[in-house]
Design a protein around this motif. Sequence first.
Motif, PDB file in Angstrom:
ATOM      1  N   PRO A 188       0.820  -1.216   0.000  1.00  0.00           N
ATOM      2  CA  PRO A 188       0.000   0.000   0.000  1.00  0.00           C
ATOM      3  C   PRO A 188       0.856   1.270   0.000  1.00  0.00           C
ATOM      4  O   PRO A 188       1.930   1.310   0.596  1.00  0.00           O
ATOM      5  CB  PRO A 188      -0.798  -0.106   1.301  1.00  0.00           C
ATOM      6  N   ARG A 189       0.353   2.292  -0.650  1.00  0.00           N
ATOM      7  CA  ARG A 189       1.046   3.591  -0.677  1.00  0.00           C
ATOM      8  C   ARG A 189       1.327   4.100   0.728  1.00  0.00           C
ATOM      9  O   ARG A 189       2.326   4.772   0.963  1.00  0.00           O
ATOM     10  CB  ARG A 189       0.183   4.618  -1.401  1.00  0.00           C
ATOM     11  N   SER A 190       0.450   3.768   1.649  1.00  0.00           N
ATOM     12  CA  SER A 190       0.622   4.231   3.031  1.00  0.00           C
ATOM     13  C   SER A 190       1.905   3.692   3.660  1.00  0.00           C
ATOM     14  O   SER A 190       2.391   4.261   4.638  1.00  0.00           O
ATOM     15  CB  SER A 190      -0.589   3.835   3.881  1.00  0.00           C
ATOM     16  N   HIS A 191       2.491   2.636   3.118  1.00  0.00           N
ATOM     17  CA  HIS A 191       3.729   2.059   3.649  1.00  0.00           C
ATOM     18  C   HIS A 191       4.985   2.708   3.076  1.00  0.00           C
ATOM     19  O   HIS A 191       6.073   2.529   3.629  1.00  0.00           O
ATOM     20  CB  HIS A 191       3.800   0.563   3.316  1.00  0.00           C
ATOM     21  N   HIS A 192       4.870   3.414   1.982  1.00  0.00           N
ATOM     22  CA  HIS A 192       6.049   3.855   1.244  1.00  0.00           C
ATOM     23  C   HIS A 192       7.069   4.606   2.091  1.00  0.00           C
ATOM     24  O   HIS A 192       8.269   4.401   1.922  1.00  0.00           O
ATOM     25  CB  HIS A 192       5.649   4.672   0.028  1.00  0.00           C
ATOM     26  N   ALA A 193       6.642   5.450   2.985  1.00  0.00           N
ATOM     27  CA  ALA A 193       7.592   6.199   3.816  1.00  0.00           C
ATOM     28  C   ALA A 193       8.349   5.284   4.772  1.00  0.00           C
ATOM     29  O   ALA A 193       9.423   5.652   5.263  1.00  0.00           O
ATOM     30  CB  ALA A 193       6.859   7.286   4.601  1.00  0.00           C
ATOM     31  N   SER A 194       7.832   4.097   5.031  1.00  0.00           N
ATOM     32  CA  SER A 194       8.453   3.149   5.962  1.00  0.00           C
ATOM     33  C   SER A 194       9.292   2.092   5.260  1.00  0.00           C
ATOM     34  O   SER A 194       9.863   1.232   5.910  1.00  0.00           O
ATOM     35  CB  SER A 194       7.374   2.448   6.792  1.00  0.00           C
ATOM     36  N   ILE A 195       9.347   2.134   3.954  1.00  0.00           N
ATOM     37  CA  ILE A 195      10.094   1.129   3.188  1.00  0.00           C
ATOM     38  C   ILE A 195      11.498   1.626   2.902  1.00  0.00           C
ATOM     39  O   ILE A 195      11.695   2.748   2.436  1.00  0.00           O
ATOM     40  CB  ILE A 195       9.369   0.811   1.863  1.00  0.00           C
ATOM     41  N   HIS A 196      12.468   0.748   3.189  1.00  0.00           N
ATOM     42  CA  HIS A 196      13.869   1.061   2.920  1.00  0.00           C
ATOM     43  C   HIS A 196      14.513  -0.109   2.195  1.00  0.00           C
ATOM     44  O   HIS A 196      14.512  -1.231   2.710  1.00  0.00           O
ATOM     45  CB  HIS A 196      14.622   1.353   4.215  1.00  0.00           C
ATOM     46  N   PRO A 197      15.047   0.135   1.000  1.00  0.00           N
ATOM     47  CA  PRO A 197      15.745  -0.939   0.297  1.00  0.00           C
ATOM     48  C   PRO A 197      17.020  -1.310   1.044  1.00  0.00           C
ATOM     49  O   PRO A 197      17.720  -0.432   1.559  1.00  0.00           O
ATOM     50  CB  PRO A 197      16.065  -0.341  -1.069  1.00  0.00           C
ATOM     51  N   ILE A 198      17.283  -2.590   1.119  1.00  0.00           N
ATOM     52  CA  ILE A 198      18.498  -3.082   1.762  1.00  0.00           C
ATOM     53  C   ILE A 198      19.530  -3.449   0.699  1.00  0.00           C
ATOM     54  O   ILE A 198      20.680  -3.062   0.772  1.00  0.00           O
ATOM     55  CB  ILE A 198      18.187  -4.314   2.648  1.00  0.00           C
ATOM     56  N   ARG A 199      19.085  -4.213  -0.308  1.00  0.00           N
ATOM     57  CA  ARG A 199      19.987  -4.626  -1.379  1.00  0.00           C
ATOM     58  C   ARG A 199      19.180  -4.891  -2.645  1.00  0.00           C
ATOM     59  O   ARG A 199      18.145  -5.539  -2.593  1.00  0.00           O
ATOM     60  CB  ARG A 199      20.745  -5.886  -0.969  1.00  0.00           C
ATOM     61  N   LEU A 200      19.666  -4.396  -3.764  1.00  0.00           N
ATOM     62  CA  LEU A 200      19.027  -4.599  -5.065  1.00  0.00           C
ATOM     63  C   LEU A 200      20.021  -5.323  -5.972  1.00  0.00           C
ATOM     64  O   LEU A 200      21.166  -4.894  -6.111  1.00  0.00           O
ATOM     65  CB  LEU A 200      18.645  -3.253  -5.693  1.00  0.00           C
ATOM     66  N   ILE A 201      19.552  -6.422  -6.591  1.00  0.00           N
ATOM     67  CA  ILE A 201      20.411  -7.224  -7.456  1.00  0.00           C
ATOM     68  C   ILE A 201      19.754  -7.337  -8.824  1.00  0.00           C
ATOM     69  O   ILE A 201      18.772  -8.071  -8.983  1.00  0.00           O
ATOM     70  CB  ILE A 201      20.618  -8.637  -6.868  1.00  0.00           C
ATOM     71  N   PRO A 202      20.253  -6.622  -9.828  1.00  0.00           N
ATOM     72  CA  PRO A 202      19.715  -6.781 -11.185  1.00  0.00           C
ATOM     73  C   PRO A 202      20.319  -8.018 -11.848  1.00  0.00           C
ATOM     74  O   PRO A 202      21.486  -8.346 -11.614  1.00  0.00           O
ATOM     75  CB  PRO A 202      20.157  -5.516 -11.912  1.00  0.00           C
ATOM     76  N   SER A 203      19.531  -8.705 -12.671  1.00  0.00           N
ATOM     77  CA  SER A 203      20.065  -9.831 -13.438  1.00  0.00           C
ATOM     78  C   SER A 203      20.990  -9.284 -14.526  1.00  0.00           C
ATOM     79  O   SER A 203      20.932  -8.099 -14.875  1.00  0.00           O
ATOM     80  CB  SER A 203      18.932 -10.651 -14.049  1.00  0.00           C
ATOM     81  N   ALA A 204      21.817 -10.147 -15.070  1.00  0.00           N
ATOM     82  CA  ALA A 204      22.780  -9.729 -16.098  1.00  0.00           C
ATOM     83  C   ALA A 204      22.082  -9.113 -17.303  1.00  0.00           C
ATOM     84  O   ALA A 204      22.591  -8.160 -17.896  1.00  0.00           O
ATOM     85  CB  ALA A 204      23.643 -10.914 -16.519  1.00  0.00           C
TER      86      ALA A 204
END
Length: 167
Positions: free
Chosen positions: A73-89
């Motif tokens: 939900p949009r209401s969560h967005h302020a509480s979301i923090h990315p830890i690690r992002l891994i793109p495929s090759a």
Amino acid sequence: MKLTDLPQDVLDDLCQDRQWRLDIDPGFDSKHEFWMAWHHFLKLPEQSYFERSEDSLADFLTVEEYNLLLPVPRSHHASIHPIRLIPSADQQTLTLFLQDSYHRDWFTKPSDARYGFLAICDRYQKFGCDFYLASYYHFSYLIGKDYEVAVGILTQKLGQLPQLMSD
């Protein structure tokens, strides 16, 4: 990018249950995982057992210049923090570890940072749009360096919590 910016053709396409399904585990020691159709996150139902608003719908998050549509939900967005992002090759799939501390009762001390989520997002390139759509969204325990990063984020949040509550 905003959900409201998407052409109606994209929304109609994403609401096709047979083509775009989401394997989801809502988290916090939930004992059930299940699949859901994306339309639950993209449009308000005509009738519902509980009150829903625009804030209960999903919207895009931008992480490291990638536009991601997660079943959050949009209401969560302020509480979301990315830890690690891994793109495929080939840049067609993204794997994301994140922390969503929206439910404050679960995040009262730094060690609670172990509660995280894992999202796997596939690239959507149709109707002139280019973004990543979650096909898998699960509760996950963060360990190792991911846990250390999450502890730092939560420690900072907990230090700001009294200030946020007094505002």
